[in-house]
Design an enzyme around this catalytic site. Structure first.
Site, short mmCIF file in Angstrom:
data_model
loop_
_atom_site.label_atom_id
_atom_site.label_comp_id
_atom_site.label_asym_id
_atom_site.label_seq_id
_atom_site.Cartn_x
_atom_site.Cartn_y
_atom_site.Cartn_z
N CYS A 9 44.48 54.31 -15.00
CA CYS A 9 45.66 54.61 -15.82
C CYS A 9 46.96 54.43 -15.02
O CYS A 9 47.01 54.76 -13.82
CB CYS A 9 45.55 56.05 -16.30
N HIS A 47 36.88 66.09 -7.93
CA HIS A 47 37.20 65.27 -9.10
C HIS A 47 37.44 63.82 -8.66
O HIS A 47 38.12 63.58 -7.65
CB HIS A 47 38.44 65.84 -9.80
N GLU A 81 39.40 61.54 -9.68
CA GLU A 81 40.80 61.12 -9.52
C GLU A 81 41.38 61.64 -8.20
O GLU A 81 42.07 60.91 -7.48
CB GLU A 81 41.65 61.64 -10.69
N THR A 84 46.59 64.36 -12.13
CA THR A 84 47.47 64.27 -13.30
C THR A 84 47.12 65.26 -14.41
O THR A 84 47.92 65.45 -15.31
CB THR A 84 47.40 62.85 -13.91
N CYS A 134 50.82 63.79 -15.83
CA CYS A 134 51.12 62.68 -16.75
C CYS A 134 51.69 63.24 -18.05
O CYS A 134 51.44 64.39 -18.42
CB CYS A 134 49.86 61.85 -17.01
N SER A 174 35.80 67.88 -18.15
CA SER A 174 37.13 67.31 -18.36
C SER A 174 38.19 68.30 -17.89
O SER A 174 38.34 69.38 -18.46
CB SER A 174 37.31 66.98 -19.84
N SER A 175 38.91 67.92 -16.86
CA SER A 175 39.89 68.82 -16.26
C SER A 175 40.98 69.21 -17.26
O SER A 175 41.33 70.38 -17.40
CB SER A 175 40.51 68.12 -15.05
N ASN A 176 41.51 68.22 -17.99
CA ASN A 176 42.62 68.55 -18.89
C ASN A 176 42.15 69.44 -20.04
O ASN A 176 42.88 70.29 -20.52
CB ASN A 176 43.32 67.28 -19.37
N SER A 197 40.15 63.17 -23.56
CA SER A 197 39.02 62.25 -23.61
C SER A 197 38.16 62.46 -24.85
O SER A 197 37.04 61.96 -24.92
CB SER A 197 38.18 62.39 -22.33
S1 SF4 Z 1 45.13 62.15 -18.89
FE1 SF4 Z 1 47.05 61.12 -18.25
S2 SF4 Z 1 46.54 60.15 -16.28
FE2 SF4 Z 1 44.60 60.67 -17.27
S3 SF4 Z 1 44.04 58.81 -18.40
FE3 SF4 Z 1 45.19 60.11 -19.82
S4 SF4 Z 1 47.32 59.41 -19.68
FE4 SF4 Z 1 46.24 58.64 -17.89
#
Ligand code: SF4
Length: 387
Positions: free
Chosen positions: A133, A161, A163, A231, A269, A299-301, A367
């Protein structure tokens, strides 16, 4: 080629119901059930692009082996569909003996791979489809600049992780490059304390050996630092950690010499930020009775969205609609467990009120495809006696 796979992508991940909810102001009311959907949720631009490139790779290289280095994103449904589409995963035990060569196509995931892995694949002559990304690449650029200038990258992230591992590896492109990964405020406070007062070097190394570049010396390598982050971390925590390090360096070297010793920039991000802001707004504006956060357990986010919600309201982080076992029982991941630890699900009873109005807040990690979100809404309708 993009057009060639557009239909396939829509069939795999689109949801008409989600489109309808969006068009209706992100509100879905049926009988006693009201669902408020966060205004930003689900697939981010980076994931959209990565999945698109993966489908394009299969179409573009017919008859060739197409591999992924591992999960393209942290969503089991998306990864399973890619497998069904003929993409093989190098991380699978069965692929360990496969000798990669110039005939092979290898897709690199949205969160990137380490410098070493990239070089290995390039040296083997593989055709690489790089879906890293742009937001991750921005972080890398800054970390490389730190390394060039002799600053240690302090990375707020999860050391295991993909990333963060990839980002940390960027620091080692230059001889003076160093990195140290801090998970949270507590670890940051420990490092800040060392910056201000020094301390027991061996104890420091024992605590952070797994998270620091080889040969890391806190007495030397904390003299000049630059902050970066994975991110998908909690934005509020990343900002606070950046400020903690800034304050520690100011105390140690003085405000007038801060620029010589400290750099920072915001690398959360925009997609992560928007999804976190959207749940904050949702919880602030609507009388939410309970919150459902949908997304992969690694999934971290998604885990961070669940954390934000759980601080305000009863929250269930579920992987997919199958986690909604019945109107009485729900299988979910306890909020707060790190996304890099193996998923330990629990089952809660009596999670939905048996009668009366129910107001549910709903969001999904970056995701999670829309079809999964749509299926969750349909299941909630069924459990509340509508469908
Ligand atoms: S969460 Fe942010 S850094 Fe990760 S793939 Fe999506 S847009 Fe890109």
């Amino acid at each position: 080629m993009r057009e060639a796979v557009a239909g396939e992508l829509a069939a795999a991940y689109h949801s008409t119901l989600v489109d309808e909810v969006r068009a209706a102001g992100f509100r879905h009311q049926r009988g006693r059930l009201t669902i408020h959907l966060a205004r930003e949720f689900g697939f981010c631009y980076g994931v959209d692009r990565a999945v698109d490139y993966a489908y394009q790779a299969v179409a573009r290289f017919p008859g060739r082996n197409v591999f992924l280095t591992g999960e393209i994103i942290h969503n089991p449904h998306v990864n399973d569909r890619l497998r069904a589409n003929g993409i093989r995963f190098l991380s699978d035990a069965a692929e360990r003996t496969h000798q990669l060569g110039p005939e092979d196509v290898v897709i690199l995931p949205a969160f990137g791979v380490t410098v070493g892995e990239m070089k290995r694949l390039a040296d083997l002559g593989c055709t690489l489809v790089d879906t890293t990304c742009g937001s991750v690449l921005t972080v890398w650029k800054n970390v490389v600049r730190y390394a060039q200038d002799g600053f240690t990258a302090i990375i707020h992230g999860k050391v295991k992780h993909e990333e963060t591992r990839a980002t940390a590896s960027q620091a080692l492109k230059y001889p003076r490059g160093r990195y140290l990964v801090v998970l949270d405020r507590e670890e940051a406070a420990c490092v800040c304390d060392y910056i201000r007062h020094g301390g027991d070097r061996e104890a420091f190394l024992a605590r952070f050996a797994h998270a620091a570049s080889p040969g890391f010396d806190p007495d030397v390598d904390l003299e000049r630092i630059g902050c970066a982050n994975q991110t998908t971390m909690l934005m509020s925590e990343s900002l606070e950690i950046g400020e903690m390090f800034g304050a520690a360096m100011r105390d140690r070297y003085g405000a007038d010499r801060l620029d010589e010793h400290f750099r920072t920039f915001d690398t959360i991000c925009s997609a992560t930020q928007e999804r976190q802001d959207a749940v904050e707004a949702l919880l602030g504006q609507e009388p939410i009775g309970l919150m459902i956060v949908v997304g992969g357990y690694n999934s971290s986010n998604t885990c961070n969205l669940a954390k934000i919600c759980a601080a305000r309201v009863r929250t269930y982080h579920i992987a997919d609609p199958a986690s909604l076992l019945s109107a009485e029982r729900i299988r979910h991941r306890p909020v707060g467990a790190p996304s890099t630890a193996p998923a330990a699900e629990v089952v809660s009873e009596h999670w939905l009120p048996a009668s009366g109005p129910i107001v549910i807040g709903l969001t999904a990690g970056a995701s999670t495809p829309n079809n999964i979100v749509g299926q969750v809404i349909e299941t909630l309708e069924r459990f509340t006696g509508i469908a």
